[in-house]
Design a protein around this motif. Structure first.
Motif, PDB file in Angstrom:
ATOM      1  N   LEU A  87       0.835  -1.191   0.066  1.00 57.82           N
ATOM      2  CA  LEU A  87      -0.061  -0.176  -0.044  1.00 57.82           C
ATOM      3  C   LEU A  87       0.901   1.362   0.067  1.00 57.82           C
ATOM      4  O   LEU A  87       0.545   2.264  -0.608  1.00 57.82           O
ATOM      5  CB  LEU A  87      -1.193  -0.091   1.271  1.00 57.82           C
ATOM      6  N   ALA A  88       1.809   1.287   0.752  1.00 52.52           N
ATOM      7  CA  ALA A  88       2.695   2.281   0.847  1.00 52.52           C
ATOM      8  C   ALA A  88       3.443   2.649  -0.648  1.00 52.52           C
ATOM      9  O   ALA A  88       3.596   3.805  -0.933  1.00 52.52           O
ATOM     10  CB  ALA A  88       4.021   2.252   1.925  1.00 52.52           C
ATOM     11  N   GLU A  89       3.714   1.687  -1.304  1.00 51.73           N
ATOM     12  CA  GLU A  89       4.456   1.591  -2.649  1.00 51.73           C
ATOM     13  C   GLU A  89       3.394   2.324  -3.663  1.00 51.73           C
ATOM     14  O   GLU A  89       3.906   3.162  -4.477  1.00 51.73           O
ATOM     15  CB  GLU A  89       4.876   0.213  -3.029  1.00 51.73           C
ATOM     16  N   VAL A  90       2.294   1.764  -3.567  1.00 54.28           N
ATOM     17  CA  VAL A  90       1.221   2.167  -4.655  1.00 54.28           C
ATOM     18  C   VAL A  90       0.789   3.810  -4.488  1.00 54.28           C
ATOM     19  O   VAL A  90       0.497   4.469  -5.219  1.00 54.28           O
ATOM     20  CB  VAL A  90       0.092   1.212  -4.807  1.00 54.28           C
ATOM     21  N   LYS A  91       0.763   3.970  -3.014  1.00 50.65           N
ATOM     22  CA  LYS A  91       0.465   5.365  -2.585  1.00 50.65           C
ATOM     23  C   LYS A  91       1.558   6.365  -3.111  1.00 50.65           C
ATOM     24  O   LYS A  91       1.073   7.677  -3.408  1.00 50.65           O
ATOM     25  CB  LYS A  91       0.020   5.513  -1.305  1.00 50.65           C
ATOM     26  N   LYS A  92       2.650   6.102  -3.358  1.00 45.93           N
ATOM     27  CA  LYS A  92       3.667   6.822  -3.802  1.00 45.93           C
ATOM     28  C   LYS A  92       3.399   7.162  -5.257  1.00 45.93           C
ATOM     29  O   LYS A  92       3.773   8.419  -5.789  1.00 45.93           O
ATOM     30  CB  LYS A  92       5.134   6.167  -3.516  1.00 45.93           C
ATOM     31  N   VAL A  93       2.952   6.225  -6.027  1.00 45.67           N
ATOM     32  CA  VAL A  93       2.952   6.682  -7.866  1.00 45.67           C
ATOM     33  C   VAL A  93       1.341   7.099  -8.041  1.00 45.67           C
ATOM     34  O   VAL A  93       1.035   7.327  -8.875  1.00 45.67           O
ATOM     35  CB  VAL A  93       3.405   5.611  -8.365  1.00 45.67           C
ATOM     36  N   ALA A  94       0.397   6.851  -7.042  1.00 46.68           N
ATOM     37  CA  ALA A  94      -0.858   7.003  -7.341  1.00 46.68           C
ATOM     38  C   ALA A  94      -1.810   7.352  -5.986  1.00 46.68           C
ATOM     39  O   ALA A  94      -2.519   6.385  -5.662  1.00 46.68           O
ATOM     40  CB  ALA A  94      -1.553   5.508  -8.109  1.00 46.68           C
ATOM     41  N   PRO A  95      -1.402   8.586  -5.456  1.00 45.25           N
ATOM     42  CA  PRO A  95      -1.927   8.943  -4.230  1.00 45.25           C
ATOM     43  C   PRO A  95      -3.422   8.952  -4.190  1.00 45.25           C
ATOM     44  O   PRO A  95      -3.865   8.830  -3.204  1.00 45.25           O
ATOM     45  CB  PRO A  95      -0.959  10.191  -3.636  1.00 45.25           C
ATOM     46  N   THR A  96      -3.884   9.418  -5.387  1.00 43.26           N
ATOM     47  CA  THR A  96      -5.331   9.812  -5.025  1.00 43.26           C
ATOM     48  C   THR A  96      -6.111   8.401  -5.428  1.00 43.26           C
ATOM     49  O   THR A  96      -7.068   8.442  -4.760  1.00 43.26           O
ATOM     50  CB  THR A  96      -5.662  10.612  -6.480  1.00 43.26           C
ATOM     51  N   LEU A  97      -5.540   7.638  -6.272  1.00 43.48           N
ATOM     52  CA  LEU A  97      -6.137   6.466  -6.671  1.00 43.48           C
ATOM     53  C   LEU A  97      -6.628   5.605  -5.206  1.00 43.48           C
ATOM     54  O   LEU A  97      -7.336   4.992  -4.934  1.00 43.48           O
ATOM     55  CB  LEU A  97      -5.543   5.658  -7.420  1.00 43.48           C
ATOM     56  N   PHE A  98      -5.470   5.613  -4.505  1.00 46.88           N
ATOM     57  CA  PHE A  98      -5.188   4.803  -3.255  1.00 46.88           C
ATOM     58  C   PHE A  98      -5.664   5.581  -1.870  1.00 46.88           C
ATOM     59  O   PHE A  98      -5.025   5.346  -0.884  1.00 46.88           O
ATOM     60  CB  PHE A  98      -4.052   4.111  -3.183  1.00 46.88           C
ATOM     61  N   PHE A  99      -6.258   6.675  -2.147  1.00 47.32           N
ATOM     62  CA  PHE A  99      -6.251   7.961  -1.058  1.00 47.32           C
ATOM     63  C   PHE A  99      -6.985   7.179   0.305  1.00 47.32           C
ATOM     64  O   PHE A  99      -6.659   7.423   1.318  1.00 47.32           O
ATOM     65  CB  PHE A  99      -6.798   9.148  -1.390  1.00 47.32           C
ATOM     66  N   ASN A 100      -8.003   6.276   0.118  1.00 43.23           N
ATOM     67  CA  ASN A 100      -8.622   5.703   1.116  1.00 43.23           C
ATOM     68  C   ASN A 100      -8.555   4.239   1.230  1.00 43.23           C
ATOM     69  O   ASN A 100      -9.298   3.711   1.978  1.00 43.23           O
ATOM     70  CB  ASN A 100     -10.068   6.214   1.207  1.00 43.23           C
ATOM     71  N   ALA A 101      -7.774   3.748   0.294  1.00 42.83           N
ATOM     72  CA  ALA A 101      -7.593   2.213   0.446  1.00 42.83           C
ATOM     73  C   ALA A 101      -6.860   1.781   1.902  1.00 42.83           C
ATOM     74  O   ALA A 101      -6.293   2.402   2.769  1.00 42.83           O
ATOM     75  CB  ALA A 101      -6.497   1.904  -0.591  1.00 42.83           C
ATOM     76  N   GLY A 102      -7.294   0.355   1.927  1.00 39.29           N
ATOM     77  CA  GLY A 102      -6.780  -0.172   3.267  1.00 39.29           C
ATOM     78  C   GLY A 102      -7.896  -1.152   3.792  1.00 39.29           C
ATOM     79  O   GLY A 102      -8.746  -1.641   2.901  1.00 39.29           O
ATOM     80  N   ALA A 103      -7.942  -1.429   5.115  1.00 40.39           N
ATOM     81  CA  ALA A 103      -8.990  -2.477   5.729  1.00 40.39           C
ATOM     82  C   ALA A 103     -10.422  -1.885   5.243  1.00 40.39           C
ATOM     83  O   ALA A 103     -10.553  -0.662   5.094  1.00 40.39           O
ATOM     84  CB  ALA A 103      -8.675  -2.799   7.060  1.00 40.39           C
ATOM     85  N   SER A 104     -11.245  -2.977   4.937  1.00 39.48           N
ATOM     86  CA  SER A 104     -12.485  -2.581   4.839  1.00 39.48           C
ATOM     87  C   SER A 104     -13.042  -1.255   5.542  1.00 39.48           C
ATOM     88  O   SER A 104     -13.898  -0.311   4.787  1.00 39.48           O
ATOM     89  CB  SER A 104     -13.504  -3.757   4.867  1.00 39.48           C
ATOM     90  N   CYS A 105     -13.027  -1.414   6.957  1.00 44.15           N
ATOM     91  CA  CYS A 105     -13.450  -0.342   7.563  1.00 44.15           C
ATOM     92  C   CYS A 105     -13.220   0.978   7.211  1.00 44.15           C
ATOM     93  O   CYS A 105     -13.858   2.034   7.473  1.00 44.15           O
ATOM     94  CB  CYS A 105     -13.378  -0.682   9.288  1.00 44.15           C
ATOM     95  N   VAL A 106     -11.744   1.097   7.009  1.00 47.12           N
ATOM     96  CA  VAL A 106     -11.170   2.380   6.665  1.00 47.12           C
ATOM     97  C   VAL A 106     -11.848   2.664   5.176  1.00 47.12           C
ATOM     98  O   VAL A 106     -12.165   3.964   4.996  1.00 47.12           O
ATOM     99  CB  VAL A 106      -9.754   2.264   6.763  1.00 47.12           C
ATOM    100  N   ASN A 107     -11.657   1.802   4.434  1.00 45.76           N
ATOM    101  CA  ASN A 107     -11.938   1.834   2.935  1.00 45.76           C
ATOM    102  C   ASN A 107     -13.477   2.171   2.507  1.00 45.76           C
ATOM    103  O   ASN A 107     -13.802   2.992   1.682  1.00 45.76           O
ATOM    104  CB  ASN A 107     -11.512   0.840   2.107  1.00 45.76           C
ATOM    105  N   THR A 108     -14.206   1.542   3.151  1.00 47.88           N
ATOM    106  CA  THR A 108     -15.760   1.440   2.673  1.00 47.88           C
ATOM    107  C   THR A 108     -16.538   1.956   3.870  1.00 47.88           C
ATOM    108  O   THR A 108     -17.823   1.994   3.812  1.00 47.88           O
ATOM    109  CB  THR A 108     -16.471   0.097   2.406  1.00 47.88           C
TER     110      THR A 108
END
Lengths: 230, 230, 230, 230
Positions: free
Chosen positions: D186-207
């Motif tokens: 997650l840390a890696e992809v946030k570097k190159v696509a911060p908006t795409l993964f802005f709220n990515a993470g566990a279900s509770c955080v993401n959805t």
């Protein structure tokens, strides 16, 4: 000993394939399709679908296997087949005290190797027990378990995916354990859908074509020679 | 009129789900699993699998639908669901002379619109016939056929994929035609697997969560209000 | 006119395939893999992966195409390929006033057929406009649109899935429109990954094997004859 | 130590998502789409796609990770994610003499447990060496290797599949090892696509939704309480 049990499958798997085939090529509605096909017509259509490789029609028939007596080596290979459904006995939730294990024939046939192998498995059992007694959770204690550890898995594949699985895993280049399981699965489905799986097996047998290139086992080249003799 | 017929399905679909669940969490072998579960225990385990979202166990049960009386609009949406198997009546091989067609309610309820719509379909039928008579092959003559043209399709999905399908297509934001079909499919599977599909439906109903964000239909907000009143 | 534009793809697609191959068969870590491979070594490894059919390594390279000037006939066939990602111009949200359309060559070459075809498209345009003016929503007015209606679609496939796609759709038995598109896609990927796709194409060309059975076009039999002459 | 390296990815991953979104909802052709979008517009559209859950648009961006320093426990869990591509260091072809291994924290923090664990790994190394010296092939000698044995794997997932992966594996209910890897990915992809993964993470955080039911870790309930305090 690998145990493969066909637990469940689409009733009349060949009929549903024939219905799918007929739907594509005729104006008949779904209800008509279901009613009018004779056993003989079903077999004829299934055979044709298999021969011309109309794979989509084969997908409507699914098969669920209960598999036991296999190693984690095997299941790690098995679950790489992605067009399939799996549920596996969990080493996180199920304790592995006194676990069973698989012994490869190349080890079983060398007495000295076998003795060392069995002694090691006994040692691992002991360490697993000690770790869990010290309060290490099962999900972590399992890090000591060997690849050889016996596991159980439920697998569902449709007929098309199964055929591809047989192409790869009945092949002489597959490892002995998964190949043995693949042949047992093939024997099970042949009992209930003999026409559907009439030529299923390794690629060379199934498609008349060996995709292994320079890594071929040589069986296909022999088949070609035999054919030319006729 | 959309016709949805459940042509085939995994026998005892809830039992196979319960068996998969039990395999994960117990030391029992596949054979024991098959034998010992009571009806009540099956229902209890299935309900638990659905509630905790243990989706893999739901995949072992498959359902095959014969669908008729739907438009190519619907099937173009339907086949976008990729974890499924399809066979569709071919416009390449099956002649479409005098084809049937679907009329959207927003057209049917406007007499002037309906008249124009029906006249156009008649015109298209005529041109299709003329083209094929001139020697244009069916696969090309069909370029004139409208989205509205009736088609037939066979669909197989497993229970997990079906639940996701219902999440999206029973939703008020889905188009009326595929929503109507989705509700008919849901009614069919509820007859044979009532526990498995006890809370299946649009996301808001099934998961207590509306993923549509600003494009929501508002139903979920109302559900929340009603809940707060209690 | 079909327009196929390769919009995006994994940078250095052949290098990532070679890295995957090397990871399988060597003790080198991911970092080493990335650094040490020469252009020539990459080509050699990719060629080997393709020849022995080690398909998993090919999946790490993805290709995204923007496609325009194609009919809904084509896209309904295209989206049946399930190991791929699609986004298509929506007829629910985008108005189709004065839509463009595709004319099959068998119609274009028959003047009388062409005249009738074009007149019909004109009629459909008129009815579509009238329906929307009467208040019929776009998502329902589109029921009158012909299969021929031009659409746009974004497609992403990995190299393995693409090769399978070319197997089926570069084949003479595929319909002319999707075959033309497939050849354009193949030309695009050959520019950026010539080794990866060096033998890609219809099954007979790619695998030396025609799976069409009695429905073969005959090209493969001719290839065999030519080979025997040598 | 788990090493996660983002080896390759679709260039401008957020732009391709935005292009896909725009294609669905506008009359613009693929070429126009590519040219006209500003950075800001891209971010705005990506954020919207993520929020409304328009998952298909996210699939056009793919990410390839080189992963090292992980156990076979982890990879057996990882490869159960089927919408992904894998290549793993082979224990059939790569010798495992003096293999590295992973030690779970619950073992590392108990000195007595740690000592037994390390001694066992030493014993296994010895037996592996002895077996191969006796002529047992690598593919069979590996049956003695522990789940803890270090492995390397190459993984490619598209953004949609990754988000689902993060939902499950960043969750507190996932095992510590795969969770640690998931956070590094997650840390890696946030570097190159911060908006795409802005709220990515566990279900509770993401959805904003915890699907674990009675098996919840409690974090979500706490989040709800905190929200209500505001």
């Amino acid at each position: 000993m690998i145990k493969v049990k066909l637990l469940d499958y689409t009733p009349e798997p060949e009929r549903v394939v024939a219905m799918a085939a007929r739907l594509c090529y005729s104006a008949a509605g779904a209800e008509e399709l279901a009613e009018r096909l004779s056993e003989e017509k079903v077999r004829e259509m299934v055979r044709k679908m298999v021969k011309i490789g109309h794979g989509s029609t084969l997908e409507h028939a699914s098969f669920t296997f209960g598999i036991e007596g296999v190693s984690r080596v095997l299941t790690h290979q098995l679950v790489r087949h992605r067009i399939a459904s799996y549920d596996q006995q969990s080493q996180r939730y199920v304790a592995a005290h006194g676990f069973q294990y698989i012994t490869p024939p190349t080890i079983a046939e060398r007495p000295e190797a076998k003795a060392k192998y069995e002694a090691l498995m006994e040692t691992i059992r002991g360490v697993y027990d000690e770790l869990t007694e010290m309060g290490v959770p099962k999900e972590d204690a399992r890090y000591v378990l060997a690849n050889a550890t016996e596991t159980k898995i439920l697998v569902t594949m449709n007929a098309r995916s199964l055929m591809h699985f047989f192409n790869l895993r009945c092949c002489n280049r597959a490892q002995w354990e998964i190949r043995e399981m693949a042949y047992k699965m093939l024997a099970e489905v042949k009992k209930v859908a003999p026409t559907l799986f009439f030529n299923a097996g390794a690629s060379c047998v199934n498609t008349g074509h060996c995709p292994e290139g320079e890594m071929t086992c040589g069986k296909f080249a022999e088949m070609i020679k035999l054919r030319e003799k006729d």
